[in-house]
Design a protein around this motif. Sequence first.
Motif, PDB file in Angstrom:
ATOM      1  N   PRO A 266      93.233 127.475  42.452  1.00  0.00           N
ATOM      2  CA  PRO A 266      94.646 127.089  42.552  1.00  0.00           C
ATOM      3  C   PRO A 266      94.851 125.819  43.379  1.00  0.00           C
ATOM      4  CG  PRO A 266      94.204 129.099  43.823  1.00  0.00           C
ATOM      5  CD  PRO A 266      92.961 128.780  43.063  1.00  0.00           C
ATOM      6  N   GLN A 267      93.813 125.428  44.132  1.00  0.00           N
ATOM      7  CA  GLN A 267      93.949 124.193  44.919  1.00  0.00           C
ATOM      8  C   GLN A 267      94.213 122.979  44.031  1.00  0.00           C
ATOM      9  OE1 GLN A 267      91.257 126.169  44.648  1.00  0.00           O
ATOM     10  NE2 GLN A 267      89.338 125.141  45.146  1.00  0.00           N
ATOM     11  N   PHE A 268      93.853 123.066  42.738  1.00  0.00           N
ATOM     12  CA  PHE A 268      94.090 121.929  41.848  1.00  0.00           C
ATOM     13  C   PHE A 268      95.561 121.806  41.450  1.00  0.00           C
ATOM     14  CE2 PHE A 268      89.473 122.571  40.790  1.00  0.00           C
ATOM     15  CZ  PHE A 268      89.049 121.456  41.487  1.00  0.00           C
ATOM     16  N   LEU A 269      96.282 122.925  41.557  1.00  0.00           N
ATOM     17  CA  LEU A 269      97.708 122.893  41.163  1.00  0.00           C
ATOM     18  C   LEU A 269      98.478 121.867  41.989  1.00  0.00           C
ATOM     19  CD1 LEU A 269      98.408 126.722  40.810  1.00  0.00           C
ATOM     20  CD2 LEU A 269      98.467 125.021  38.978  1.00  0.00           C
ATOM     21  N   GLU A 270      98.175 121.842  43.299  1.00  0.00           N
ATOM     22  CA  GLU A 270      98.908 120.926  44.188  1.00  0.00           C
ATOM     23  C   GLU A 270      98.620 119.462  43.874  1.00  0.00           C
ATOM     24  OE1 GLU A 270      97.813 121.939  48.167  1.00  0.00           O
ATOM     25  OE2 GLU A 270      98.315 124.055  47.814  1.00  0.00           O
ATOM     26  N   LEU A 271      97.456 119.226  43.257  1.00  0.00           N
ATOM     27  CA  LEU A 271      97.066 117.828  43.007  1.00  0.00           C
ATOM     28  C   LEU A 271      97.611 117.302  41.685  1.00  0.00           C
ATOM     29  CD1 LEU A 271      93.296 118.129  43.970  1.00  0.00           C
ATOM     30  CD2 LEU A 271      95.075 117.040  45.311  1.00  0.00           C
ATOM     31  N   GLU A 272      98.193 118.197  40.884  1.00  0.00           N
ATOM     32  CA  GLU A 272      98.532 117.796  39.514  1.00  0.00           C
ATOM     33  C   GLU A 272      99.497 116.623  39.443  1.00  0.00           C
ATOM     34  OE1 GLU A 272      99.598 121.432  37.521  1.00  0.00           O
ATOM     35  OE2 GLU A 272      97.516 121.811  36.942  1.00  0.00           O
ATOM     36  N   SER A 273     100.427 116.548  40.388  1.00  0.00           N
ATOM     37  CA  SER A 273     101.361 115.412  40.317  1.00  0.00           C
ATOM     38  C   SER A 273     101.075 114.392  41.422  1.00  0.00           C
ATOM     39  CB  SER A 273     102.794 115.942  40.415  1.00  0.00           C
ATOM     40  OG  SER A 273     102.872 116.850  41.485  1.00  0.00           O
ATOM     41  N   SER A 274      99.829 114.404  41.943  1.00  0.00           N
ATOM     42  CA  SER A 274      99.495 113.464  43.023  1.00  0.00           C
ATOM     43  C   SER A 274      98.924 112.167  42.446  1.00  0.00           C
ATOM     44  CB  SER A 274      98.483 114.102  43.967  1.00  0.00           C
ATOM     45  OG  SER A 274      97.233 114.157  43.316  1.00  0.00           O
ATOM     46  N   ALA A 275      98.625 111.227  43.330  1.00  0.00           N
ATOM     47  CA  ALA A 275      98.050 109.960  42.877  1.00  0.00           C
ATOM     48  C   ALA A 275      96.611 110.157  42.397  1.00  0.00           C
ATOM     49  CB  ALA A 275      98.073 108.969  44.044  1.00  0.00           C
ATOM     50  N   GLU A 276      95.949 111.216  42.867  1.00  0.00           N
ATOM     51  CA  GLU A 276      94.580 111.508  42.441  1.00  0.00           C
ATOM     52  C   GLU A 276      94.558 112.862  41.743  1.00  0.00           C
ATOM     53  OE1 GLU A 276      91.617 110.101  42.287  1.00  0.00           O
ATOM     54  OE2 GLU A 276      92.441 108.207  43.004  1.00  0.00           O
ATOM     55  N   PRO A 277      95.104 112.940  40.549  1.00  0.00           N
ATOM     56  CA  PRO A 277      95.178 114.244  39.879  1.00  0.00           C
ATOM     57  C   PRO A 277      93.773 114.797  39.607  1.00  0.00           C
ATOM     58  CG  PRO A 277      95.685 112.494  38.335  1.00  0.00           C
ATOM     59  CD  PRO A 277      95.559 111.849  39.685  1.00  0.00           C
ATOM     60  N   PRO A 278      93.667 116.122  39.368  1.00  0.00           N
ATOM     61  CA  PRO A 278      92.355 116.691  39.086  1.00  0.00           C
ATOM     62  C   PRO A 278      91.755 116.103  37.808  1.00  0.00           C
ATOM     63  CG  PRO A 278      94.060 118.399  39.180  1.00  0.00           C
ATOM     64  CD  PRO A 278      94.760 117.103  39.305  1.00  0.00           C
ATOM     65  N   CYS A 279      90.431 116.045  37.777  1.00  0.00           N
ATOM     66  CA  CYS A 279      89.739 115.450  36.627  1.00  0.00           C
ATOM     67  C   CYS A 279      88.814 116.474  36.000  1.00  0.00           C
ATOM     68  CB  CYS A 279      88.847 114.294  37.072  1.00  0.00           C
ATOM     69  SG  CYS A 279      89.714 113.114  38.057  1.00  0.00           S
ATOM     70  N   ALA A 280      88.746 116.442  34.680  1.00  0.00           N
ATOM     71  CA  ALA A 280      87.829 117.341  33.981  1.00  0.00           C
ATOM     72  C   ALA A 280      87.025 116.562  32.962  1.00  0.00           C
ATOM     73  CB  ALA A 280      88.607 118.454  33.273  1.00  0.00           C
ATOM     74  N   VAL A 281      85.723 116.863  32.897  1.00  0.00           N
ATOM     75  CA  VAL A 281      84.901 116.362  31.797  1.00  0.00           C
ATOM     76  C   VAL A 281      84.568 117.569  30.932  1.00  0.00           C
ATOM     77  CG1 VAL A 281      82.630 115.467  31.177  1.00  0.00           C
ATOM     78  CG2 VAL A 281      83.964 114.349  32.967  1.00  0.00           C
ATOM     79  N   ILE A 282      84.863 117.462  29.646  1.00  0.00           N
ATOM     80  CA  ILE A 282      84.638 118.590  28.749  1.00  0.00           C
ATOM     81  C   ILE A 282      83.545 118.211  27.758  1.00  0.00           C
ATOM     82  CG2 ILE A 282      85.741 120.236  27.174  1.00  0.00           C
ATOM     83  CD1 ILE A 282      88.382 119.602  28.502  1.00  0.00           C
ATOM     84  N   LEU A 283      82.443 118.966  27.802  1.00  0.00           N
ATOM     85  CA  LEU A 283      81.333 118.708  26.884  1.00  0.00           C
ATOM     86  C   LEU A 283      81.542 119.565  25.647  1.00  0.00           C
ATOM     87  CD1 LEU A 283      78.468 118.934  29.539  1.00  0.00           C
ATOM     88  CD2 LEU A 283      79.565 116.880  28.662  1.00  0.00           C
ATOM     89  N   CYS A 284      81.792 118.905  24.508  1.00  0.00           N
ATOM     90  CA  CYS A 284      82.163 119.666  23.304  1.00  0.00           C
ATOM     91  C   CYS A 284      81.054 119.588  22.249  1.00  0.00           C
ATOM     92  CB  CYS A 284      83.459 119.116  22.721  1.00  0.00           C
ATOM     93  SG  CYS A 284      84.856 119.395  23.834  1.00  0.00           S
ATOM     94  N   GLY A 285      80.712 120.757  21.733  1.00  0.00           N
ATOM     95  CA  GLY A 285      79.658 120.850  20.723  1.00  0.00           C
ATOM     96  C   GLY A 285      80.207 120.767  19.310  1.00  0.00           C
TER      97      GLY A 285
END
Length: 530
Positions: A17-36
Amino acid sequence: MARAGAGVAAAILRNWPQFLELESSAEPPCAVILCGPGNNGGDGYVVGQHLSARGWRVEVLRELNHSHEGAAAHALANLPAAVEQHGFAMAATGHRPDIIVDALFGIGCTRPLGTEYLALFGAVAARPPRPATARWRHIPKVVAVDCPSGFDLDRGVFLAPEPPRSLDQEALTEWSTDESRRHIATDLCVTFHLPKPGHVLSALSGQRLEIVDIGLPGGAGKDAAALADLPKQPHALRLVDPVRGNRPKAFQRWFQSVTHLDKAAHKYQRGHAIVLSGGLGQGGAARMAARAALRIGAGAVTIAAPQSAVPETAAQINALMLRPLPDSYTLRGWMEDDRLRALCLGPGLGHKRAQEMVPAALWGKRATVLDADALSCFGEDPQVLFNHLHEDCILTPHEGEFRTLFPDLAAELHQSDRLTLTRRAAERAGAVVLLKGPVTVIARPDGCASVHPALRERAAPWLATAGAGDVLAGMITGLLATQDPHHRDILGAAELAVWMHVEAARQFGPGLLAEDLPDELPALMRALFA
Ligand SMILES: NC(=O)C1=CN([C@@H]2O[C@H](COP(=O)(O)OP(=O)(O)OC[C@H]3O[C@@H](n4cnc5c(N)ncnc54)[C@H](O)[C@@H]3O)[C@@H](O)[C@H]2O)[C@@H](O)CC1
Ligand SMILES: Nc1ncnc2c1ncn2[C@@H]1O[C@H](COP(=O)(O)OP(=O)(O)O)[C@@H](O)[C@H]1O
């Protein structure tokens, strides 16, 4: 796929849930999705859609010239423009993400993961961290969609990957001893509809697992109804993991399908079981087993004790019956009584008495549970035991007893999976084998098998107490005594007993003694029949 991907995105937010607070920040959470290339990759695209819509920076890595079909093609087409898409060659380029999603392969993974795929995770994790982010964000969490890529969800093992051809001998040794180069380590696994056997067997059993309801019949984790309708075909495999709650009817049906309790029956029609006891001062284990057999539903249970132990046993029992059993000839004579449906040998029996009594008991062709001394007394030549076994027997070893009877298989216990080894043991013995432990595996000689986990929300560490196995043997015996001798279901009785054993322990909680277990059964059954 839409529900599956949305469920994975929601699970990520629930777990961190710590990522929720970052969602509208200047450094939003980042995800890399490896798709097959298949539907697992399609789920990955849906995860990307959801995280991107919440303001995450999302990057999808995929085979750019692969064209998807069906739902996965649709999910790819729906990726918002804000989601960056790159080929796998770009795995090492860019900044380190907060989350890496493994959506390469799920249940469709049929062969070991190539090293080119394994290398992708290391490459993404080794990217330089984002300069302005807090240190806690420098270690990415890895989330597996369905299972880590390359994992066999039926057996609970990683499909052994081929080493890269370029390795010399020294590098090959290093490669084969370093797990991280061969397997993908994940922090969270999100699966769909129901947990699969592989989620509870070996490698993933200690991991965080979330189950997403994708709207299939049965619902997430509520498979008691399916348990009652077990397909009986050879090599079927099922997970005995029903969640107790608002489905007492389904459990009732399961209970009734395993026991054959007739409302109008008298005590011998409900089934008579005999539990053999050891000598003076050795009878506690058999008494606990016998009490469990009576509590779970047998109409009558007799303890068969040597003459020397009769006064001691008589002083300790009430509802249980007691008969002196001097020798195996007497036991063979008892087999003329058709009312006798099930036998339990092993708890506290002693090796000498077990060696004498087991062949006589098996000669009677009743449902027979062999545990403890009735197994370990054949350590010198297990084949002697196997020669006597018949299809209505069940062996209930813990790992030590398993090692005694199947030393060659036990030597593989830590490399191979418990399911395969238990299946091989059952095939060799020609009887059902139940290998005890926090994850109990039960296998029939024809390969049909069940896995029962006492893990995570159903953990029952209190069962690691002396005598718990004796009670389990008694519970199986009691259930078998209730069955029609012409339609026995040994595997079903074992599954139900293992499940109730764990439920009873959880109901009692800390401070449990093995002898408390039988007296927990009435409340448990009241809940099932409510
Ligand atoms: N009811 C279902 O079956 C659902 C499935 N869903 C997703 O669909 C996934 C299964 O999808 P697929 O059947 O398309 O299979 P995968 O996406 O797991 O694999 C795709 C294809 O890759 C190939 N492949 C297998 N092993 C390989 C390897 N080691 N190296 C290279 N290629 C390999 C195979 O041809 C396989 O069909 C599940 O894991 C789950 O993520 C979800 O969308 C929810 C519903
Ligand atoms: N940590 C644990 N979590 C859940 N069940 C356990 C755990 N440890 C042991 N058990 C269960 O408790 C029982 C112990 O049996 P066993 O080893 O034969 O003990 P004993 O010989 O003392 O009766 C088995 O049914 C096993 O599956």
